[in-house]
Design an enzyme around this catalytic site. Structure first.
Site, PDB file in Angstrom:
ATOM      1  N   ARG A  64       0.822  -1.220   0.000  1.00 43.27           N
ATOM      2  CA  ARG A  64       0.000   0.000   0.000  1.00 43.27           C
ATOM      3  C   ARG A  64       0.856   1.271   0.000  1.00 43.27           C
ATOM      4  NH1 ARG A  64      -5.200   0.363   1.475  1.00 43.27           N
ATOM      5  NH2 ARG A  64      -5.084  -1.570   2.626  1.00 43.27           N
ATOM      6  N   ARG A  90      -9.957   1.693  -2.615  1.00 43.89           N
ATOM      7  CA  ARG A  90      -8.733   1.431  -1.843  1.00 43.89           C
ATOM      8  C   ARG A  90      -8.552   2.521  -0.812  1.00 43.89           C
ATOM      9  NH1 ARG A  90      -8.154  -3.622  -3.299  1.00 43.89           N
ATOM     10  NH2 ARG A  90      -8.211  -3.825  -5.545  1.00 43.89           N
ATOM     11  N   LEU A  92      -6.263   5.060   0.997  1.00 42.57           N
ATOM     12  CA  LEU A  92      -4.981   5.724   0.736  1.00 42.57           C
ATOM     13  C   LEU A  92      -4.112   5.638   1.986  1.00 42.57           C
ATOM     14  CD1 LEU A  92      -6.270   8.971  -1.016  1.00 42.57           C
ATOM     15  CD2 LEU A  92      -5.229   6.973  -2.122  1.00 42.57           C
ATOM     16  N   THR A 107     -16.952  10.506  -2.294  1.00 46.13           N
ATOM     17  CA  THR A 107     -18.402  10.293  -2.323  1.00 46.13           C
ATOM     18  C   THR A 107     -18.682   8.954  -1.663  1.00 46.13           C
ATOM     19  OG1 THR A 107     -18.365   9.128  -4.444  1.00 46.13           O
ATOM     20  CG2 THR A 107     -18.603  11.520  -4.517  1.00 46.13           C
ATOM     21  N   HIS A 108     -19.814   8.850  -0.979  1.00 44.23           N
ATOM     22  CA  HIS A 108     -20.122   7.613  -0.247  1.00 44.23           C
ATOM     23  C   HIS A 108     -21.617   7.319  -0.345  1.00 44.23           C
ATOM     24  CE1 HIS A 108     -19.374   4.461   2.641  1.00 44.23           C
ATOM     25  NE2 HIS A 108     -20.488   4.829   3.255  1.00 44.23           N
ATOM     26  N   ASP A 140     -10.264  12.053   5.786  1.00 44.84           N
ATOM     27  CA  ASP A 140      -9.258  12.189   6.841  1.00 44.84           C
ATOM     28  C   ASP A 140      -8.589  10.825   7.006  1.00 44.84           C
ATOM     29  OD1 ASP A 140     -11.024  10.649   8.246  1.00 44.84           O
ATOM     30  OD2 ASP A 140     -11.461  12.144   9.791  1.00 44.84           O
ATOM     31  N   GLY A 142      -9.322   8.355   8.894  1.00 45.96           N
ATOM     32  CA  GLY A 142     -10.185   7.242   9.251  1.00 45.96           C
ATOM     33  C   GLY A 142     -10.886   6.696   8.015  1.00 45.96           C
ATOM     34  N   ASP A 144     -14.082   6.799   6.184  1.00 44.73           N
ATOM     35  CA  ASP A 144     -15.340   7.538   5.997  1.00 44.73           C
ATOM     36  C   ASP A 144     -15.737   8.337   7.241  1.00 44.73           C
ATOM     37  OD1 ASP A 144     -15.547   6.505   3.396  1.00 44.73           O
ATOM     38  OD2 ASP A 144     -16.457   4.666   4.149  1.00 44.73           O
TER      39      ASP A 144
HETATM   40  C1  GRF Z   1     -20.322   5.082  -5.813  1.00 42.00           C
HETATM   41  O1  GRF Z   1     -21.519   4.742  -5.171  1.00 42.00           O
HETATM   42  C2  GRF Z   1     -19.283   5.431  -4.782  1.00 42.00           C
HETATM   43  O2  GRF Z   1     -19.728   6.202  -3.752  1.00 42.00           O
HETATM   44  C3  GRF Z   1     -18.918   4.068  -4.304  1.00 42.00           C
HETATM   45  O3  GRF Z   1     -18.785   3.337  -5.490  1.00 42.00           O
HETATM   46  C4  GRF Z   1     -19.689   3.876  -6.467  1.00 42.00           C
HETATM   47  C5  GRF Z   1     -18.895   4.242  -7.684  1.00 42.00           C
HETATM   48  O4  GRF Z   1     -19.711   4.282  -8.786  1.00 42.00           O
HETATM   49  N1  GRF Z   1     -17.770   4.070  -3.460  1.00 42.00           N
HETATM   50  P1  GRF Z   1     -19.167   4.786 -10.191  1.00 42.00           P
HETATM   51  O5  GRF Z   1     -17.841   4.059 -10.446  1.00 42.00           O
HETATM   52  O6  GRF Z   1     -19.004   6.278 -10.106  1.00 42.00           O
HETATM   53  O7  GRF Z   1     -20.201   4.372 -11.174  1.00 42.00           O
END
Ligand code: GRF
Length: 195
Positions: A64, A90, A92, A107-108, A140, A142, A144
């Site tokens: 890593r 992954r 970081l 994004t989550h 950060d 952690g 998420d």
């Molecule tokens: C998204 O929901 C993202 O938040 C998650 O994986 C998905 C990625 O989708 N970690 P894409 O590759 O943008 O279609």
């Protein structure tokens, strides 16, 4: 112009949405490079939009640190104002997070702090949640756990499986991501140090 690097692992639908948004001359940011940890399908979007891309192949958790160093070197070539993790599956290494955060966002597909981690949609269904959501956060050190920049609720409905629910979450993620990038680029949203 405010510049953005996007890192992906998958289909890159969020990336594509950002690339489309950035074709609007009024949009205050441009994607300058796309990176991936594998030959991800989403790299095709970069190609179609004429954006350079790079791959730093993931070789396993034992490597890593080296992987992170190479990723960091590739990013430094482009000196982006912001790095967007958009489906990069992954973690970081801490020194890469420290180098870029808070100019490093993710994004989550859940309403954080609910359901952190790589299986957020599956976990929401397994927990019997009646609602979940989408979030955009600063990365950060952690998993998420960084400051939340935007989030929105999405109902879990009867008959939802992981795929169906994720497909309803993704359009919300895209909208939130584009709006957050726009607000950071204009200075309307200030990023506070995290590490
Ligand atoms: C998204 O929901 C993202 O938040 C998650 O994986 C998905 C990625 O989708 N970690 P894409 O590759 O943008 O279609």
């Amino acid at each position: 112009m405010f510049t953005v690097a996007v890192l992906i692992s998958g289909t890159g639908s969020n990336l594509r949405a950002l690339l489309e948004a950035a074709t609007d001359p009024e949009f205050p940011a441009r994607v300058v490079v796309v990176g991936a940890d594998r030959e991800a399908d989403g790299l095709l979007h970069a190609e179609r939009f004429g954006i350079p891309s790079f791959v730093v192949p993931w070789r396993g958790a034992a490597e890593r640190a080296e992987w992170g160093e190479e990723l960091h070197r590739q990013l430094q070539v482009w000196q982006p104002d912001l790095v967007v993790l958009s489906g990069l599956m992954r973690l970081l290494p801490p020194d890469v997070v420290a180098a870029w955060s808070p100019r490093l966002i993710n994004t989550h597909p859940a309403y954080l702090p609910e359901f952190p981690g790589a299986h957020a949609v599956r976990d929401a269904i397994a927990a019997g949640a009646t609602r979940t959501g989408a979030s955009v956060i600063v990365v950060d050190d952690g998993v998420d756990t960084g400051p939340i920049l935007a989030q929105e609720r999405i109902a879990v409905v009867a008959g939802d499986d992981e795929h169906l629910l994720h497909e309803r979450i993704k359009p919300v993620e895209r909208r939130l991501l584009i709006d957050v990038v726009r607000r950071i680029a204009t200075g309307e949203l200030q990023l506070a140090p995290t590490v």
